[in-house]
Design a protein around this motif. Structure first.
Motif, mmCIF file in Angstrom:
data_model
loop_
_atom_site.group_PDB
_atom_site.id
_atom_site.type_symbol
_atom_site.label_atom_id
_atom_site.label_comp_id
_atom_site.label_asym_id
_atom_site.label_seq_id
_atom_site.Cartn_x
_atom_site.Cartn_y
_atom_site.Cartn_z
ATOM 1 N N ARG A 189 0.822 -1.220 -0.211
ATOM 2 C CA ARG A 189 0.089 -0.052 0.020
ATOM 3 C C ARG A 189 0.771 1.422 0.069
ATOM 4 O O ARG A 189 0.487 2.204 -0.632
ATOM 5 C CB ARG A 189 -0.934 -0.112 1.134
ATOM 6 C CG ARG A 189 -2.351 -0.608 0.856
ATOM 7 C CD ARG A 189 -3.324 -0.095 2.151
ATOM 8 N NE ARG A 189 -2.898 -0.472 3.439
ATOM 9 C CZ ARG A 189 -3.107 -1.593 4.145
ATOM 10 N NH1 ARG A 189 -3.712 -2.727 3.495
ATOM 11 N NH2 ARG A 189 -2.674 -1.790 5.299
ATOM 12 N N ARG A 190 2.135 1.114 0.632
ATOM 13 C CA ARG A 190 2.949 2.164 0.879
ATOM 14 C C ARG A 190 3.341 2.786 -0.585
ATOM 15 O O ARG A 190 3.630 3.863 -1.176
ATOM 16 C CB ARG A 190 4.087 2.055 1.692
ATOM 17 C CG ARG A 190 5.084 3.171 2.071
ATOM 18 C CD ARG A 190 5.967 3.144 2.899
ATOM 19 N NE ARG A 190 6.801 4.297 3.151
ATOM 20 C CZ ARG A 190 7.777 4.489 1.977
ATOM 21 N NH1 ARG A 190 7.870 4.010 1.028
ATOM 22 N NH2 ARG A 190 8.232 5.727 2.384
ATOM 23 N N ARG B 85 1.017 4.268 -2.835
ATOM 24 C CA ARG B 85 0.677 5.695 -2.447
ATOM 25 C C ARG B 85 1.799 6.535 -3.043
ATOM 26 O O ARG B 85 1.522 7.501 -3.635
ATOM 27 C CB ARG B 85 0.756 5.826 -0.932
ATOM 28 C CG ARG B 85 -0.662 5.818 -0.209
ATOM 29 C CD ARG B 85 -0.564 6.567 1.251
ATOM 30 N NE ARG B 85 0.709 6.226 1.784
ATOM 31 C CZ ARG B 85 0.497 5.026 2.536
ATOM 32 N NH1 ARG B 85 -0.536 4.153 2.902
ATOM 33 N NH2 ARG B 85 1.431 4.751 3.563
ATOM 34 N N ASP C 204 1.206 7.191 -6.712
ATOM 35 C CA ASP C 204 0.292 7.746 -6.867
ATOM 36 C C ASP C 204 0.757 9.233 -6.707
ATOM 37 O O ASP C 204 0.398 10.273 -7.572
ATOM 38 C CB ASP C 204 -0.763 7.879 -5.981
ATOM 39 C CG ASP C 204 -1.822 6.517 -6.288
ATOM 40 O OD1 ASP C 204 -1.480 5.963 -7.155
ATOM 41 O OD2 ASP C 204 -2.570 6.134 -5.344
ATOM 42 N N GLU C 205 1.458 9.704 -5.571
ATOM 43 C CA GLU C 205 2.057 10.973 -5.284
ATOM 44 C C GLU C 205 3.045 11.172 -6.713
ATOM 45 O O GLU C 205 3.051 12.463 -7.012
ATOM 46 C CB GLU C 205 2.766 11.190 -4.065
ATOM 47 C CG GLU C 205 2.019 11.176 -2.901
ATOM 48 C CD GLU C 205 2.577 10.612 -1.589
ATOM 49 O OE1 GLU C 205 4.152 10.879 -1.480
ATOM 50 O OE2 GLU C 205 2.137 10.263 -0.783
#
Lengths: 127, 127
Positions: free
Chosen positions: A111-112, A115, A118-119
């Motif tokens: 999940r990290r 993220r 996405d960033e």
């Protein structure tokens, strides 16, 4: 009375947490050994007696009993004496404990990474 | 030529199997230790240097390096030297290996129990 009840509840919560941590620890210790993993693999096909477990492993009954004690205290295996024979069967709760720990670590990390991806994409989209 | 190619393919299949078994073994050995599990838990929150890992554990850098070597050879962690700092990050492949073994054992056993349940229900339904 109320204070005593609260204390008793706190105490049982601590005991439960301790039991979880200890069980967790014991499961990982139990499956770190290749002979014990082979016993677990055999038991997925159905219950077995101590001598049925010993035969394909080519080890003594005493050695199997020692491995079984560790497997039983970790919650991976349950044993029951039926007449003169000790019958062993798998307890999926122990396997689930270890599986959940591994799953949690992997998904937290994945999940990290998602993220971060996405960033980076957001950064790219900015003027 | 054909025979040599076949032999080479057989050889690489054996090596691949061996690598899988060894990796499997190494992952379970690696996560059997509570300090190494804490390192894995820390790394799920993002990459860290050796000293960042050592601090909360209250152990020496040398001890962390030893744990990292085991974690790296098992495929759970990757490390990379950036300038003078060694950066460590989780490799989910290792976690997945161990998770899959546990999952396979648990589901094989649970499917067996389901089948037994069905058979008992069928028996009951018979005249």
């Amino acid at each position: 009375m109320h204070a005593i009840l609260k204390q008793a509840l706190d105490y049982s919560a601590i005991l439960l947490t301790l039991k979880y941590v200890l069980n967790h620890e014991a499961v990982f210790q139990a499956i770190a050994d290749p002979t014990r993993r082979r016993i677990v693999e055999r038991l997925t096909r159905g219950p077995a007696s101590v001598s049925e477990l010993a035969k394909p492993l080519g080890i003594s009954l005493a050695a199997v009993v020692q491995h079984l004690q560790l497997l039983e205290s970790s919650g991976l295996v349950r044993t029951e004496k039926v007449g003169r024979v000790r019958s062993c069967q798998l307890d999926p709760a122990g396997l689930r404990t270890a599986e959940e720990w591994l799953h949690r670590q992997r998904t937290t990390w994945e999940r990290r990474l998602d993220r971060l991806g996405d960033e980076l994409a957001d950064e790219k989209g900015k003027p």
